[in-house]
Enzyme design. Structure first.
Site, PDB file in Angstrom:
ATOM      1  CB  CYS A 124      -3.012   5.156   6.144  1.00 37.55           C
ATOM      2  SG  CYS A 124      -2.734   6.050   4.969  1.00 37.55           S
TER       3      CYS A 124
ATOM      4  CG  ASP B 195      -6.360  16.334   1.367  1.00 42.94           C
ATOM      5  OD1 ASP B 195      -6.711  14.439   0.456  1.00 42.94           O
ATOM      6  OD2 ASP B 195      -5.938  16.741   1.863  1.00 42.94           O
TER       7      ASP B 195
ATOM      8  NE  ARG C 274      -1.107   9.364   2.962  1.00 41.59           N
ATOM      9  CZ  ARG C 274      -1.889   9.644   3.695  1.00 41.59           C
ATOM     10  NH1 ARG C 274      -2.918   9.901   4.422  1.00 41.59           N
ATOM     11  NH2 ARG C 274      -1.361  10.933   3.041  1.00 41.59           N
ATOM     12  N   PRO C 275       4.566   5.510   0.797  1.00 41.16           N
ATOM     13  CG  PRO C 275       5.497   4.682  -0.658  1.00 41.16           C
ATOM     14  CD  PRO C 275       4.034   5.104  -0.315  1.00 41.16           C
ATOM     15  CB  VAL C 276       8.674   8.192   3.816  1.00 41.53           C
ATOM     16  CG1 VAL C 276       6.924   8.571   3.935  1.00 41.53           C
ATOM     17  CG2 VAL C 276       9.150   6.700   4.394  1.00 41.53           C
ATOM     18  CG  ASP C 277       9.289   6.011  -2.414  1.00 42.14           C
ATOM     19  OD1 ASP C 277       8.825   6.052  -1.485  1.00 42.14           O
ATOM     20  OD2 ASP C 277       9.347   5.713  -3.405  1.00 42.14           O
ATOM     21  CD  GLN C 278      10.069   9.707  -4.340  1.00 38.84           C
ATOM     22  OE1 GLN C 278      10.620  10.471  -5.297  1.00 38.84           O
ATOM     23  NE2 GLN C 278      10.321   8.236  -4.931  1.00 38.84           N
TER      24      GLN C 278
ATOM     25  NE  ARG D 243      -6.151  12.205  11.674  1.00 33.76           N
ATOM     26  CZ  ARG D 243      -5.675  11.465  10.718  1.00 33.76           C
ATOM     27  NH1 ARG D 243      -5.611  10.448  10.008  1.00 33.76           N
ATOM     28  NH2 ARG D 243      -4.532  12.320  10.095  1.00 33.76           N
TER      29      ARG D 243
ATOM     30  CE  LYS E  12      -5.596  17.387   8.445  1.00 34.19           C
ATOM     31  NZ  LYS E  12      -4.872  16.642   8.184  1.00 34.19           N
ATOM     32  CG  ASN E  13      -3.235  19.071   4.983  1.00 29.58           C
ATOM     33  OD1 ASN E  13      -3.553  18.200   6.292  1.00 29.58           O
ATOM     34  ND2 ASN E  13      -3.526  18.728   3.633  1.00 29.58           N
TER      35      ASN E  13
ATOM     36  CB  ILE F 172      -3.282  11.301  -5.023  1.00 32.07           C
ATOM     37  CG1 ILE F 172      -3.717  13.060  -5.953  1.00 32.07           C
ATOM     38  CG2 ILE F 172      -1.959  11.741  -4.577  1.00 32.07           C
ATOM     39  CD1 ILE F 172      -2.658  12.935  -6.697  1.00 32.07           C
TER      40      ILE F 172
END
Ligand code: UD1
Length: 437
Positions: A133, A325, A138-142, A417, A22-23, A347
């Protein structure tokens, strides 16, 4: 809403085929945005997250043709394994709407992977922020920091990231990028963006996950110039255009690890095919410490469990260390092991939600911040539990397979999922499992 009913107590035994990862599949589908020519992906798992990504791409103007083979998941032809793994061909020549709306992004954070390719190909993109979530902020700043360094003007308004390339002819510019922490989708997003940028991009502190390497291999097959994928410094020399390609998606290492854990916890013996041990060193090492015997073949793995596993302590870290995971599945294994295990999650800040559900089945778990202390008990007892995220759900399945009596797992849409044909595969391994509508 579907539920999963498990009657525990049967050691898993037999053979199943592992599906495509999936990933790896999610970023690979987004790579199709980088070219006007068709990209064909084989070994594509049939999962809800894949459907969500295909819907997202389709509403942007990408044409999707999907073939579901009649062979079992991972390629074994069998009437008992009605796997729908297949092939998808994506044609982004008609890409005309570089927007990822909230309705789709909120259900799947990985939708943010369209951001880099869209800005690179169209010169701009509007992508909804994923929001919180279950397993943390889980930000997306990077992702944003990297694109900004490549010359994009990025604004965040009304919950959307709007990025616009300011270089010549709306192109991004190659740059030296350093991420504050190791981020898998961040590395993938920036690597895809850099493929069509003007000049060389260097990503330092890059994620080394095998899925990043799988993506790089596909991008190279499409004409990208990438070196260093799999190390923490990736160099990308931008090219004017990419072309079509055909790529086979790597096997799912987390699905592999989950079945290995399930066999280890139930005292079983299983063989997993269409997979590889090469990305699983940290997991296999811990399973051997737990007392399992593992035989490795070229494309298969066999595990024989001890009568009762020994407790194994783990600390999650970016690849090649122990994967976050697999943390929940190892917690389930430790609930019935001999001794006490210390589990450290480094993490994500909120990834122990399965612990309270495992306690409802009789597990002895104490949580202190990012550390869980799990003391094995001889037996778990079936109960009704609730799945909270994908891997947490997998840990409840493992616990249910071990527990005495019936375990009913609610909210199993999380499992759909990320685990292709979960019930069919478990039934093929002798488990008493059925989906209740
Ligand atoms: C990916 C995987 C997910 C896995 C995770 C960690 C996919 C589709 N998902 O998620 O299954 O659990 O890697 O191995 O591949 N962070 C920031 N800012 C950012 C990006 C990340 O603070 O811009 C933080 C996150 O909150 C987290 C850590 O960095 O604490 C690692 O996250 P990241 O590697 O980005 O996870 P994902 O790529 O979302």
């Amino acid at each position: 809403m579907d539920k999963l009913l498990i009657e525990g107590g049967t050691p898993l035994s037999g053979e199943v085929a592992i599906s495509g990862a999936k990933n790896a599949a999610l970023p690979l589908l987004c790579a199709a945005l980088l070219t006007r020519e068709p990209l064909t992906l084989t070994n594509l798992p049939a999962l809800n997250d894949i459907d969500t990504m295909l819907n997202l791409l389709a509403q942007m103007g990408v044409r999707v043709e999907r073939e579901t083979s009649k062979v079992g998941a991972g390629g074994t032809a069998s009437a008992d394994t009605p796997g729908k793994s297949g092939t998808a061909t994506l044609d982004a020549s008609g890409l005309d709407n570089p927007v990822a709306p909230y309705e789709l992004v909120k259900t799947m954070r990985a939708a943010v992977l369209v951001l880099g390719p869209l800005v690179a190909r169209c010169g701009e993109a509007r992508v909804s922020l994923p929001g919180g979530c279950a397993i943390g902020a889980r930000p997306v700043d990077q992702h944003i920091k990297g694109l900004t360094a490549m010359g994009a003007e990025v604004t965040v308004e009304h919950g959307y990231v709007h990025a616009k390339a300011t270089g010549l002819k709306g192109r991004l510019k190659g740059a030296r990028l350093f991420t504050d922490m190791v981020t898998v989708t961040g590395t993938e997003n920036l690597m895809m963006a850099a493929c069509l940028a003007d000049g060389e991009t260097v990503i330092e502190n890059a994620a080394r996950e095998p899925e990043v390497v799988d993506l790089a291999n596909c991008l190279v097959a499409m004409g990208a110039q990438i070196s260093g994928a799999g190390t923490d410094v990736i160099r990308i020399r931008g090219v004017d255009r990419l072309h079509g390609a055909t790529h086979r998606i790597m096997p799912d290492r987390i699905e592999t690890g989950t079945y290995l854990c399930a066999a280890a916890a139930t005292g079983g013996q299983i063989r997993l095919t269409h997979t590889s041990a090469s990305y699983l060193d940290a997991v296999i090492d811990k399973l051997m410490d737990a007392g399992c015997a593992i035989a490795i073949e070229h494309n298969a793995l066999t595990l024989k469990a001890p009568l009762r596993p020994t407790a194994v302590s783990i600390r999650t870290s970016p690849y090649p260390a122990f994967p976050t995971d697999m943390q929940a599945q190892f917690m389930a294994l430790n609930t019935v092991a001999e001794g006490t295990a210390v589990i450290r999650e480094t993490i994500f800040e909120n990834r122990f939600m399965h612990a309270v559900e495992l306690i409802r089945l009789g597990a002895d778990i104490k949580i202190d911040g990012n550390t869980a202390f799990v003391t094995g008990v001889p037996k778990l007892d079936g109960a009704t539990v609730m799945a909270t995220d994908l891997r947490a759900s997998a840990s409840l399945v493992i616990a249910g397979l071990v527990a005495r009596g019936e375990t009913l797992i609610e909210r199993i849409y999380h499992l759909d999922r990320g685990y292709e044909n979960l019930e069919q595969k478990l039934v093929a391994l002798g488990a008493k499992v059925r989906r209740v509508k």
